[in-house]
Motif scaffolding. Structure first.
Motif, PDB file in Angstrom:
ATOM      1  N   GLU A  60      35.171  43.031  36.054  1.00 50.19           N
ATOM      2  CA  GLU A  60      36.154  42.325  36.868  1.00 50.19           C
ATOM      3  C   GLU A  60      37.571  42.802  36.578  1.00 50.19           C
ATOM      4  OE1 GLU A  60      35.646  38.222  36.235  1.00 50.19           O
ATOM      5  OE2 GLU A  60      33.713  38.082  37.278  1.00 50.19           O
TER       6      GLU A  60
ATOM      7  N   ASN B 205      37.980  46.111  38.213  1.00 51.35           N
ATOM      8  CA  ASN B 205      38.140  45.992  39.661  1.00 51.35           C
ATOM      9  C   ASN B 205      39.537  45.531  40.037  1.00 51.35           C
ATOM     10  OD1 ASN B 205      35.488  46.780  40.057  1.00 51.35           O
ATOM     11  ND2 ASN B 205      34.713  44.653  40.015  1.00 51.35           N
ATOM     12  N   GLU B 206      40.069  44.573  39.265  1.00 52.49           N
ATOM     13  CA  GLU B 206      41.415  44.112  39.540  1.00 52.49           C
ATOM     14  C   GLU B 206      42.430  45.232  39.362  1.00 52.49           C
ATOM     15  OE1 GLU B 206      42.130  40.805  37.045  1.00 52.49           O
ATOM     16  OE2 GLU B 206      40.796  39.435  38.143  1.00 52.49           O
ATOM     17  N   GLU B 207      42.241  46.020  38.329  1.00 54.81           N
ATOM     18  CA  GLU B 207      43.154  47.148  38.121  1.00 54.81           C
ATOM     19  C   GLU B 207      43.050  48.146  39.265  1.00 54.81           C
ATOM     20  OE1 GLU B 207      42.297  48.795  34.365  1.00 54.81           O
ATOM     21  OE2 GLU B 207      43.090  47.092  33.205  1.00 54.81           O
ATOM     22  N   GLU B 208      41.819  48.396  39.723  1.00 55.76           N
ATOM     23  CA  GLU B 208      41.650  49.316  40.829  1.00 55.76           C
ATOM     24  C   GLU B 208      42.298  48.773  42.102  1.00 55.76           C
ATOM     25  OE1 GLU B 208      37.537  50.051  41.238  1.00 55.76           O
ATOM     26  OE2 GLU B 208      37.362  51.237  39.398  1.00 55.76           O
ATOM     27  N   GLU B 209      42.146  47.449  42.338  1.00 57.25           N
ATOM     28  CA  GLU B 209      42.774  46.854  43.504  1.00 57.25           C
ATOM     29  C   GLU B 209      44.295  46.940  43.425  1.00 57.25           C
ATOM     30  OE1 GLU B 209      41.376  42.925  43.821  1.00 57.25           O
ATOM     31  OE2 GLU B 209      39.336  43.464  44.423  1.00 57.25           O
ATOM     32  N   GLU B 210      44.834  46.680  42.229  1.00 59.43           N
ATOM     33  CA  GLU B 210      46.276  46.807  42.062  1.00 59.43           C
ATOM     34  C   GLU B 210      46.737  48.234  42.302  1.00 59.43           C
ATOM     35  OE1 GLU B 210      47.229  45.348  38.240  1.00 59.43           O
ATOM     36  OE2 GLU B 210      46.833  43.229  38.728  1.00 59.43           O
ATOM     37  N   GLU B 211      45.957  49.196  41.826  1.00 59.77           N
ATOM     38  CA  GLU B 211      46.312  50.588  42.051  1.00 59.77           C
ATOM     39  C   GLU B 211      46.241  50.932  43.536  1.00 59.77           C
ATOM     40  OE1 GLU B 211      43.785  52.930  39.668  1.00 59.77           O
ATOM     41  OE2 GLU B 211      44.714  52.362  37.746  1.00 59.77           O
ATOM     42  N   ASP B 212      45.232  50.390  44.226  1.00 58.79           N
ATOM     43  CA  ASP B 212      45.121  50.643  45.659  1.00 58.79           C
ATOM     44  C   ASP B 212      46.302  50.043  46.418  1.00 58.79           C
ATOM     45  OD1 ASP B 212      42.763  51.918  45.160  1.00 58.79           O
ATOM     46  OD2 ASP B 212      41.487  50.197  45.670  1.00 58.79           O
ATOM     47  N   VAL B 213      46.670  48.814  46.045  1.00 56.05           N
ATOM     48  CA  VAL B 213      47.810  48.174  46.692  1.00 56.05           C
ATOM     49  C   VAL B 213      49.090  48.951  46.412  1.00 56.05           C
ATOM     50  CG1 VAL B 213      49.245  46.102  46.733  1.00 56.05           C
ATOM     51  CG2 VAL B 213      46.755  45.884  46.699  1.00 56.05           C
ATOM     52  N   GLU B 214      49.234  49.415  45.181  1.00 54.76           N
ATOM     53  CA  GLU B 214      50.407  50.196  44.808  1.00 54.76           C
ATOM     54  C   GLU B 214      50.461  51.499  45.591  1.00 54.76           C
ATOM     55  OE1 GLU B 214      53.874  50.720  42.373  1.00 54.76           O
ATOM     56  OE2 GLU B 214      52.535  48.991  42.619  1.00 54.76           O
ATOM     57  N   ASP B 215      49.300  52.137  45.728  1.00 51.91           N
ATOM     58  CA  ASP B 215      49.256  53.390  46.473  1.00 51.91           C
ATOM     59  C   ASP B 215      49.545  53.158  47.949  1.00 51.91           C
ATOM     60  OD1 ASP B 215      48.574  56.276  46.691  1.00 51.91           O
ATOM     61  OD2 ASP B 215      46.937  55.498  47.922  1.00 51.91           O
TER      62      ASP B 215
END
Length: 542
Positions: free
Chosen positions: A48, A51-61
């Motif tokens: 989890e 996944n949160e880190e990946e979502e944050e990275e996606d939002v940042e990108d």
């Protein structure tokens, strides 16, 4: 003894098993829990968190690629915004619309009310078709429904007006300017004084700001049969070496800027549907990639090295306005354009495509159509002009710079007491009569004083259509009305009832003989002697 040995062997076995796994040490687990559960729960927590880190990275990108997280709204008016530009530094925005007005906005000078600092009407009652800042940001080019483009300085003051050509000359090369509506204008990317305009008279013209009497070059737009046809939009390449024009027959023609402009170097006569107004042309920095937004609801990507057919095409992009933009992102990996909608049938969208014209993202802007759009490279902010008269500025707090961030959270400045002008009376009892203020009177007292003044309270005579009260009406334009008017204005001769008319006339005969004025002097040499009939006695009459 045998039982004890057996039990001892079991203990030994259990101890040997405990050496293999340390998890058996301690009290037994409660019912319903397994030995593997703690490790699985920890793994799930790790998943989890990952996944949160990946979502944050996606939002940042995504926020880095598309600065759309925040927005402000600039209200131009109630009619569509047909022109939009940002200066190269990103400090000011200029909007123009169907209401004939041009508004200037300053990000640094605005507060949260988002009001423009100047509104002008440069082209009288002509709709604004395009505005653009020069590369230095010190001048603004304005084109409209008029045949004369105008150049203004940074503050909206007129510097130059292009001359209008002679409309009765068939050859457009022999006129000193456009003779029909100017559809578009743009500045040269390298030469700060040169700019380009295109018109419905079928010509593109290159101008110099310092040459106010005539254009420098004339480019004639021709269809496949060689006939004159209107030019809808125009654009320079990024190095200024090419001039592109989109014609009303759906063709795109490109000329070399150094040639004599007798023949286009690249031409595609079926680039868009004939009769549809091609809205926009935009070059990339490689100077051989071109995108075009057509009035046939398409977006096409072209390569000048193989100009026979488009590289990629996107269809079903509705557009109802002739100025709908298509632009590249600052890194030229994304292409942006807008769509139009009818009133009450959806929302206008801002569409994003990659270089292969695959849809990447779409943003619903408002209930109105998206007409103009700009993606500023320095600010990393997107400005959109809509058909409801609203201009929206999208930005990201992290990845955008200055621009709308300067005024988004700026509170409205309160007026200082010194700035408020109060209508206070200063009493100076010892001042001279010339410098004394008039005494303040109530409204009732002022009306009474005005009523007592015969000049102020005099009611003017109403206009007359028929003569009344000794006055002659203004109506009537015949000779009879004129004679009656002159006769009424002259002082009438009073004649008594019992006086003989002959005697009344002859009493002026002596004056006429002594001092002739009108007819008698002209006939003194030829006029016979006047003989009047003598009076007869009453006996002879009987």
């Amino acid at each position: 003894m045998m039982e004890m040995v057996a039990s001892g062997s079991e203990v030994v076995d259990s101890v040997e098993g405990g050496q293999e796994s340390d998890e058996d040490i301690g009290p037994p687990l409660p019912p319903g829990f397994s030995k593997e559960e703690p490790s699985s729960q920890q793994d799930s927590d790790d998943d989890e968190g990952g996944n949160e880190e990946e979502e944050e990275e996606d939002v940042e990108d995504f926020d880095r690629r598309f600065p759309l997280s925040h927005e402000i709204t600039l209200s131009h008016g109630s009619k569509p915004i047909s022109a939009l530009t940002l200066d190269p530094s990103g400090a000011r925005v200029v909007t123009g619309g169907y209401d004939y007005n041009v508004r200037l906005w300053d990000f640094a000078g605005m507060d949260s009310t988002f009001k423009s600092f100047r509104t002008i009407t440069p082209c009288q009652s002509h709709q604004i078709s395009s505005v653009q800042y020069s590369n230095t940001g010190d001048t603004i080019l304005v084109t409209s429904g008029s045949a004369q483009a105008k150049v203004m300085d940074r503050d909206g003051m007129e510097k130059m007006e292009c001359p209008k050509g002679w409309p009765y000359i068939a050859n457009m090369a022999n006129t000193s300017g456009h003779i029909a509506m100017v559809n578009c204008g743009c500045w040269h990317p390298r030469i700060r004084e040169h700019f380009l305009t295109c018109s419905n008279d079928g010509s593109l013209r290159v101008w110099d700001v310092n040459e106010k009497k005539k254009q420098l070059h004339v480019i004639k737009g021709r269809d496949k049969q060689g006939r004159k046809i209107a030019v809808n939009t125009c654009a320079y390449s990024r190095d200024g070496g090419l001039i592109a024009g989109a014609l009303y027959d759906g063709s795109i023609q490109i000329w070399k800027n150094s040639s004599p402009f007798t023949r286009s170097q690249f031409q595609h006569f079926t680039a868009h549907t004939a009769g549809s107004e091609t809205c926009s042309l935009c070059f990339s920095h490689d100077n051989h990639t071109l995108i075009s937004r057509g009035g046939d609801n398409t977006l096409k990507l072209w390569d000048l090295r193989s100009f026979k057919r488009p590289v990629n095409v996107v269809t079903e992009l509705d557009t109802f306005f002739s100025g709908t933009d298509c632009v590249f992102s600052p890194n030229e990996q994304v292409i942006m354009t807008g769509t139009s909608v009818k009133k009450g049938q959806g929302k206008g969208k801002l569409m994003f495509f990659d270089r292969e014209l695959n849809e990447v993202y779409q943003l619903a802007v408002s209930d109105a159509s998206v007409v103009r759009c700009i993606w500023h490279p320095k600010l990393n902010q997107i400005v959109v002009g809509c058909s409801d008269g609203q201009a929206k500025v999208y930005f990201s707090p992290k990845h955008s710079f200055r621009g709308a961030k300067l005024c988004a959270n700026k509170k409205k400045r309160k007026k200082d007491i010194s700035e408020i002008s109060l209508n206070t009376r200063i009493i100076t009892p010892h001042a001279l009569p010339l410098f004394r203020d008039d005494e303040q009177q109530s409204l009732k007292r002022k009306r009474e004083k005005a009523r007592a003044d015969p000049k102020i309270s005099h009611k003017p005579d109403p206009p007359l259509h028929k003569g009344a009260g000794g006055r002659v009406g203004t109506g009537g334009s015949s000779i009879g009305a004129y004679v009656r008017k002159i006769a009424a204005l002259e002082r009438p001769v009073t004649v008594e009832k019992d006086v003989d008319p002959r005697e009344a006339l002859l009493k002026y005969a002596k004056k006429a003989n002594e001092k002739p004025f009108w007819v008698t002097p002209a006939y003194t040499s030829t006029q016979p002697k006047v003989i009047f009939q003598e009076e007869e006695s009453s006996e002879e009459e009987d």
